[in-house]
Design an enzyme around this catalytic site. Structure first.
Site, short mmCIF file in Angstrom:
data_model
loop_
_atom_site.label_atom_id
_atom_site.label_comp_id
_atom_site.label_asym_id
_atom_site.label_seq_id
_atom_site.Cartn_x
_atom_site.Cartn_y
_atom_site.Cartn_z
N PHE A 54 -12.60 2.94 4.38
CA PHE A 54 -13.61 1.98 4.95
C PHE A 54 -13.85 2.59 6.52
O PHE A 54 -14.69 2.09 7.26
CB PHE A 54 -13.21 0.87 5.35
N GLU A 85 -7.70 1.78 2.21
CA GLU A 85 -6.44 1.17 1.22
C GLU A 85 -6.53 1.86 -0.04
O GLU A 85 -7.26 2.50 -0.65
CB GLU A 85 -7.26 -0.31 0.87
N ARG A 130 0.65 2.39 6.94
CA ARG A 130 0.25 2.08 8.43
C ARG A 130 1.54 1.86 9.38
O ARG A 130 1.24 1.90 10.63
CB ARG A 130 -0.17 0.53 8.23
N GLU A 173 -17.62 -7.00 5.47
CA GLU A 173 -16.88 -6.23 4.64
C GLU A 173 -15.94 -7.09 3.85
O GLU A 173 -15.24 -8.08 4.25
CB GLU A 173 -16.26 -4.87 4.88
N ARG A 233 -2.56 -0.15 3.30
CA ARG A 233 -3.26 0.58 4.10
C ARG A 233 -2.85 2.25 4.02
O ARG A 233 -1.60 2.42 4.05
CB ARG A 233 -2.97 0.02 5.46
N LYS A 248 -12.59 -8.14 2.41
CA LYS A 248 -10.99 -7.65 2.66
C LYS A 248 -10.32 -7.42 1.20
O LYS A 248 -10.30 -8.04 0.62
CB LYS A 248 -10.36 -8.78 3.48
#
Length: 323
Positions: free
Chosen positions: A297, A257, A228, A206, A213, A208
């Site tokens: 994701f 994200e 995060r 994938e 996050r 980035k």
């Protein structure tokens, strides 16, 4: 014994030997000492950051007079708790005195280790990921189960105690719950694609996305968003809340994200996204100026079913059904 184990871990390049040495020292401790050993080996303190810098350490070193009394983990913990609570006028001087007393019972090697621990510079090549493997070895538990439980345990110290003293039942105390943020899964690095495929056999590739996050928790219309660092930022991101409410699922925990996009769909610089994320006031105005777009994701939980033990392939298929 802890410092000696750290020296031996640093001296070897073999991961299996590092894990064995760490497991060995964990088995030598019980109760709160086990919690402390795991935390110190991972380079962290139960008190968090306590504001001890190099200047205080140097002054304390000068004030330390050898006493010959052996230093224990519990001794260190008591002193660091006292240092963490020091506030107000004269606190720096009192910290120097108390730390000097601690150093008086320490060998040169212990002083070096404690100094590195206090300023966050523990680098024995065996931080949290390797320590989780050591906990699994010491407790004779599957590494995958220990890693999954680590996502929910308050600290690696408490996880180590639960695993070594209660076994599988201890790990079962730490599981996924809605609206309780999960420590993010972190990547392991590989030298190149071939090395990654040798390890994984099957893999997904994938792009980035350089965003912020976010972890999304949903139950009906109730939504919470976490960073995060597990900070609740729900009130700052109303457009992500609205998106989450529209998902075709009643309950979910998603990983992803949030990214600020330009009008052509390309991402804004990372700093722009973070400027929006850091804004607490005038959220409506900032939403108009820097709207955020969510990119999920991973699906960790859907409608009462934890997906953490499933393969990533299964989780992404589940995610595709709702987002």
């Amino acid at each position: 014994r802890l410092v000696d184990a750290v020296d031996r871990v640093r001296a070897t390049t073999k991961k299996s030997e590092k894990v064995r040495l760490l497991a060995e020292i964990l088995r030598q401790t019980t109760g709160h000492e086990l919690v402390l050993a795991a935390l110190y080996l991972s380079g962290s303190l139960p008190q968090g950051k306590i504001g001890i810098g190099w200047n205080i350490i140097q002054k304390a070193m000068q004030d330390a007079s050898p006493t010959g009394k052996p230093l224990t983990l519990l001794d260190v913990d008591r002193v660091l708790s006292a240092l963490a609570s020091e506030r107000g006028p004269g606190s720096t001087e009192r910290r120097v005195i108390e730390l000097g007393k601690l150093f008086s019972s320490a060998t040169p090697e212990e002083k070096q280790f404690l100094s590195q621990l206090l300023i966050g510079e523990i680098r024995q090549g065996a931080l949290e990921g390797m320590l989780l493997d050591a906990i699994a070895v010491a407790a004779e538990l599957p590494p995958a189960n220990v890693r999954e439980a680590s996502m929910f345990a308050p600290s690696i110290g408490e996880l180590a105690q639960a695993a070594l003293e209660k076994g599988s039942a201890g790990l079962a105390e730490y599981s996924l719950r809605l609206f309780v943020p999960v420590a993010p899964m972190l990547a392991n690095s590989a030298g190149d694609v071939d090395e990654a495929l040798d390890r994984l056999e099957r893999a997904a590739f994938e792009y980035k996305l350089d965003g912020a996050r976010i972890q999304v928790h949903k139950s009906g219309d109730e939504v919470r968003l976490f960073t995060r660092q597990l900070q609740d930022i729900t009130e700052r991101l109303p457009e992500i809340v609205e998106w989450t409410r529209r998902l075709r699922v009643r309950e979910a925990v998603l990983d992803g994200e949030a990214i600020a996009l330009r009008s052509d769909g390309r991402p804004e610089p990372f700093q722009t996204t973070m400027r929006r994320l850091g804004r607490i006031k005038d959220v409506g105005t900032m939403r108009e100026a820097i709207p955020l777009t969510p990119f999920a994701f991973d699906a960790l939980y859907l409608d009462g079913d934890s997906l953490l033990a499933r393969t990533y392939e299964e989780r992404t298929k589940a995610l595709a059904t709702i987002a």
